[in-house]
Motif scaffolding. Structure first.
Motif, mmCIF file in Angstrom:
data_model
loop_
_atom_site.group_PDB
_atom_site.id
_atom_site.type_symbol
_atom_site.label_atom_id
_atom_site.label_comp_id
_atom_site.label_asym_id
_atom_site.label_seq_id
_atom_site.Cartn_x
_atom_site.Cartn_y
_atom_site.Cartn_z
ATOM 1 N N HIS A 327 9.483 7.885 -9.519
ATOM 2 C CA HIS A 327 8.543 9.015 -10.391
ATOM 3 C C HIS A 327 8.133 7.852 -11.613
ATOM 4 O O HIS A 327 6.752 7.827 -11.519
ATOM 5 N N ASP A 328 8.666 7.328 -11.852
ATOM 6 C CA ASP A 328 7.653 5.838 -13.714
ATOM 7 C C ASP A 328 7.025 5.456 -12.881
ATOM 8 O O ASP A 328 5.902 4.577 -13.114
ATOM 9 N N LEU A 329 7.538 4.930 -11.756
ATOM 10 C CA LEU A 329 6.491 3.488 -11.052
ATOM 11 C C LEU A 329 5.325 4.618 -10.692
ATOM 12 O O LEU A 329 4.038 4.046 -11.058
ATOM 13 N N THR A 330 5.565 5.298 -10.288
ATOM 14 C CA THR A 330 4.264 6.279 -9.709
ATOM 15 C C THR A 330 3.173 6.432 -11.228
ATOM 16 O O THR A 330 1.982 6.462 -11.020
ATOM 17 N N VAL A 331 4.041 7.066 -12.213
ATOM 18 C CA VAL A 331 3.013 7.415 -13.638
ATOM 19 C C VAL A 331 1.839 6.330 -13.500
ATOM 20 O O VAL A 331 1.156 5.870 -14.439
ATOM 21 N N LEU A 332 2.962 5.435 -13.899
ATOM 22 C CA LEU A 332 3.022 4.035 -14.360
ATOM 23 C C LEU A 332 1.537 3.565 -14.109
ATOM 24 O O LEU A 332 0.963 2.133 -13.819
ATOM 25 N N SER A 334 -0.512 4.887 -11.584
ATOM 26 C CA SER A 334 -1.709 5.432 -11.863
ATOM 27 C C SER A 334 -2.637 4.733 -12.986
ATOM 28 O O SER A 334 -3.624 4.878 -12.902
ATOM 29 N N GLY A 335 -1.932 4.345 -14.355
ATOM 30 C CA GLY A 335 -2.864 3.295 -14.706
ATOM 31 C C GLY A 335 -3.861 2.662 -14.001
ATOM 32 O O GLY A 335 -4.859 1.672 -14.729
ATOM 33 N N LEU A 336 -3.273 1.891 -13.149
ATOM 34 C CA LEU A 336 -3.965 0.337 -12.335
ATOM 35 C C LEU A 336 -4.491 1.052 -11.432
ATOM 36 O O LEU A 336 -4.775 0.576 -10.315
ATOM 37 N N ARG A 337 -4.255 2.555 -10.708
ATOM 38 C CA ARG A 337 -5.179 3.416 -9.406
ATOM 39 C C ARG A 337 -4.812 3.186 -8.486
ATOM 40 O O ARG A 337 -4.913 2.619 -7.076
ATOM 41 N N GLY A 338 -2.622 2.554 -8.891
ATOM 42 C CA GLY A 338 -2.363 2.506 -7.677
ATOM 43 C C GLY A 338 -1.161 3.197 -7.154
ATOM 44 O O GLY A 338 -1.525 4.545 -7.607
ATOM 45 N N GLU A 339 -0.326 3.277 -5.493
ATOM 46 C CA GLU A 339 0.070 4.128 -5.045
ATOM 47 C C GLU A 339 1.635 3.714 -5.207
ATOM 48 O O GLU A 339 1.676 2.688 -4.892
ATOM 49 N N VAL A 340 2.365 4.908 -4.885
ATOM 50 C CA VAL A 340 4.062 4.235 -4.289
ATOM 51 C C VAL A 340 4.171 5.260 -3.022
ATOM 52 O O VAL A 340 4.077 6.139 -2.946
ATOM 53 N N LYS A 341 4.450 4.041 -2.563
ATOM 54 C CA LYS A 341 5.377 4.399 -1.083
ATOM 55 C C LYS A 341 6.151 3.752 -0.757
ATOM 56 O O LYS A 341 6.849 2.882 -1.310
ATOM 57 N N HIS A 342 6.988 4.205 0.086
ATOM 58 C CA HIS A 342 8.279 3.368 0.441
ATOM 59 C C HIS A 342 8.188 2.512 2.348
ATOM 60 O O HIS A 342 7.616 3.102 2.924
ATOM 61 N N TYR A 343 9.150 2.094 2.538
ATOM 62 C CA TYR A 343 9.031 1.021 4.081
ATOM 63 C C TYR A 343 10.838 1.695 4.144
ATOM 64 O O TYR A 343 11.394 0.649 3.829
ATOM 65 N N GLN A 344 10.663 0.665 5.394
ATOM 66 C CA GLN A 344 12.244 1.498 6.296
ATOM 67 C C GLN A 344 11.315 0.560 7.454
ATOM 68 O O GLN A 344 10.871 1.495 8.494
ATOM 69 N N ASP A 345 12.330 0.059 8.510
ATOM 70 C CA ASP A 345 12.172 -0.091 9.993
ATOM 71 C C ASP A 345 12.518 -0.127 11.149
ATOM 72 O O ASP A 345 14.228 0.447 10.042
ATOM 73 N N SER A 346 13.081 -0.197 11.935
ATOM 74 C CA SER A 346 14.290 0.402 12.540
ATOM 75 C C SER A 346 15.558 -1.403 13.331
ATOM 76 O O SER A 346 16.135 -0.492 14.085
ATOM 77 N N TYR A 347 15.161 -1.514 12.542
ATOM 78 C CA TYR A 347 16.625 -2.618 12.688
ATOM 79 C C TYR A 347 17.378 -2.462 10.919
ATOM 80 O O TYR A 347 18.107 -3.277 10.211
ATOM 81 N N ASP A 352 12.921 0.399 -1.445
ATOM 82 C CA ASP A 352 12.833 1.832 -2.110
ATOM 83 C C ASP A 352 11.601 2.205 -2.745
ATOM 84 O O ASP A 352 10.820 2.792 -2.021
ATOM 85 N N ALA A 353 10.520 1.081 -3.228
ATOM 86 C CA ALA A 353 9.529 1.917 -3.447
ATOM 87 C C ALA A 353 8.512 0.543 -3.253
ATOM 88 O O ALA A 353 8.521 -0.674 -3.639
ATOM 89 N N VAL A 354 6.955 0.543 -2.681
ATOM 90 C CA VAL A 354 6.333 -0.352 -2.446
ATOM 91 C C VAL A 354 5.367 -0.007 -3.185
ATOM 92 O O VAL A 354 4.119 1.214 -3.365
ATOM 93 N N VAL A 355 4.798 -0.552 -4.121
ATOM 94 C CA VAL A 355 3.612 -0.101 -5.108
ATOM 95 C C VAL A 355 2.106 -0.623 -4.847
ATOM 96 O O VAL A 355 2.539 -2.431 -4.690
ATOM 97 N N THR A 356 1.394 0.185 -3.681
ATOM 98 C CA THR A 356 0.225 -1.437 -3.642
ATOM 99 C C THR A 356 -1.256 -0.442 -4.748
ATOM 100 O O THR A 356 -0.982 0.297 -5.262
ATOM 101 N N LEU A 357 -1.749 -1.203 -4.669
ATOM 102 C CA LEU A 357 -3.000 -1.186 -5.289
ATOM 103 C C LEU A 357 -4.672 -1.475 -4.623
ATOM 104 O O LEU A 357 -4.401 -1.929 -3.314
ATOM 105 N N PRO A 358 -5.407 -1.288 -5.449
ATOM 106 C CA PRO A 358 -6.760 -0.543 -4.556
ATOM 107 C C PRO A 358 -6.752 -1.986 -4.000
ATOM 108 O O PRO A 358 -8.432 -2.390 -2.500
ATOM 109 N N ASP A 359 -6.545 -3.022 -4.043
ATOM 110 C CA ASP A 359 -7.370 -4.402 -3.920
ATOM 111 C C ASP A 359 -6.985 -5.240 -3.124
ATOM 112 O O ASP A 359 -7.128 -6.196 -2.418
ATOM 113 N N GLY A 360 -5.792 -4.556 -2.319
ATOM 114 C CA GLY A 360 -4.632 -5.091 -1.399
ATOM 115 C C GLY A 360 -3.786 -5.352 -1.685
ATOM 116 O O GLY A 360 -3.234 -6.162 -1.300
#
Length: 425
Positions: A327-332, A334-347, A352-360
């Motif tokens: 929640h807090d990462l998502t709020v913080l 947002s001030g950078l135009r970012g999003e918070v996702k998560h990653y999990q693979d079959s291995y 827990d949280a992947v913070v991504t920005l529009p510039d990659g």
């Protein structure tokens, strides 16, 4: 605008303020959406030049007979709870089309209108912002702000502070302190009473305002409790339906899916989407979303988890703490135009949280409640990041392990560790 003069309360700065000012410089109209009581009106009023409250009976009558008159006033003109008078959408759109000026209107709403076609007519004219409940940085009286998300993306490392972490009792207290602005200063029992009332209002009135519901409020309350139990975890509608059959024996996954969608329209729950980068290995990326309630304190109340229970149930506390970090990462972010996702693979690797920005640029975050879990968190984060094909996704701007009780440190491999209480925009 002076919020104290209009609403009787002094405005408390929010992370969204900067994003709102940018949006007003860019678009003719800005729409602020979010859960009821998350502070949309105060945020918009603080930036507005004039206002009209559409949940007022007199204004509602005016909207039915002379809606164009509601657009008159100094810019930015706040149309609060505009969904009570949907005719205003097209009137604002036409007004924006007729003028090259930016920052003319702010619209706020606590539910996504069902008519998506109408909403899409705002393309190129409206910008939308999501107002969430307050982060720890916003609601705590004296946040340290020692670890800035923007600074981490800039490659800066924080100064070490071995005493930055807080005690477990304080973590529980912060979790149970609601991020709804009007509730942050209440005594814990009083806040819990209001949050129970919030859930009651959502299931008895709010959801029925946007859709026909055949089940009783108790069934919807059970759904919210089931979502709270699964917070910060992937969960299927089939699983939720199974969990609810003790109170609704014939409910099916399709009905549950519809109800989940309605709760999302009310911004009571929010999905954390999966991040799907290219991988170095033959592992496959899991694509299920994780669900979070709008505020961790609301999830705790839905679970009937007060301070004593959480102190004695570290597993439940851990899930709620992870939800608080997301929640807090998502709020913080947002001030950078970012999003918070998560990653999990079959291995079995997870982030827990992947913070991504529009510039990659992106940052990888692991959540551990206790400082003693830091070595495990650093190791698992490094293992997961090693799976990512960094030629296509770039190297992560930072690796961060967020704890409750741990210190601020920079590990030998460059991983930053910090308590949630130290995170800042």
């Amino acid at each position: 605008m002076d919020t104290e003069a209009v609403q009787g309360r002094e405005y408390r700065p929010r992370v969204i303020d900067g994003a709102l000012q940018r949006a007003l410089r860019t678009a003719g109209a800005v729409v602020i959406e979010g859960a009821r009581a998350s502070g949309k009106t105060m945020t918009a009023l603080h930036a507005a030049g004039s206002h009209v409250f559409l949940d007022d009976d007199e204004m509602g009558l005016l909207a039915s007979v002379a809606p164009k008159s509601l657009l008159d006033g100094p810019s930015p003109r706040l149309l609060d709870e505009w969904t009570n008078a949907p005719v205003l959408w097209n009137l604002v759109r036409r007004s924006v089309d007729a003028s090259p000026a930016t920052g003319r209107f702010i619209l706020t709403g606590s539910a996504v209108p069902a008519d998506e076609v109408t909403r899409h007519t705002g393309a190129g004219r409206f910008l939308r912002l999501r107002q969430r409940t307050m982060s720890w940085w916003e609601k705590l009286d004296e946040p340290s702000g020692a670890v800035s998300l923007a600074s981490l993306f800039a490659g800066e490392k924080p100064a070490a502070d071995l005493g930055a972490g807080i005690e477990l009792e304080a973590i529980v207290g912060n979790l149970l302190r609601p991020g709804f602005p009007a509730m942050t200063e209440l005594a814990p029992d009083d806040a819990a009473d209001l949050l129970r009332g919030y859930i009651d209002d959502v299931t008895r009135a709010d959801i029925r305002r946007i859709a026909d519901i055949r089940h009783e409020p108790a069934v919807l309350q059970q759904l919210i409790a089931s979502l709270a139990r699964a917070v910060a975890s992937p969960v299927s509608h089939r699983t939720l339906a199974s969990d609810m059959r003790s109170i609704a024996p014939t409910i099916d996954a399709e009905t549950v899916g519809r109800y989940v969608g309605l709760l999302e329209r009310l911004f009571v729950i929010e999905s954390q989407q999966a991040w799907a980068p290219k991988l170095r290995s033959r592992a496959t990326v899991r694509v299920s979303s994780k669900m979070h309630l709008v505020d961790p304190a609301l999830a705790a109340v839905a679970l009937r988890a007060g301070p004593e229970r959480l102190m004695g149930d570290l597993q439940t506390l851990g899930f709620l703490f992870e939800s608080a970090v997301v929640h807090d990462l998502t709020v913080l972010a947002s001030g950078l135009r970012g999003e918070v996702k998560h990653y999990q693979d079959s291995y079995g690797n997870e982030i827990d949280a992947v913070v991504t920005l529009p510039d990659g640029r992106w940052g990888a975050v692991e959540v551990k409640l206790g400082g003693a879990q830091l070595p495990k968190g650093i190791e698992s984060l490094a293992r997961a990041v090693a799976q990512i094909e960094t030629e296509s996704e770039q190297e992560p701007s930072f690796r961060l392990v967020v704890t409750g009780t741990g210190p601020i440190l920079v590990a030998d491999d460059g991983t930053v560790t910090a308590p949630l209480s130290a995170l800042a925009p």
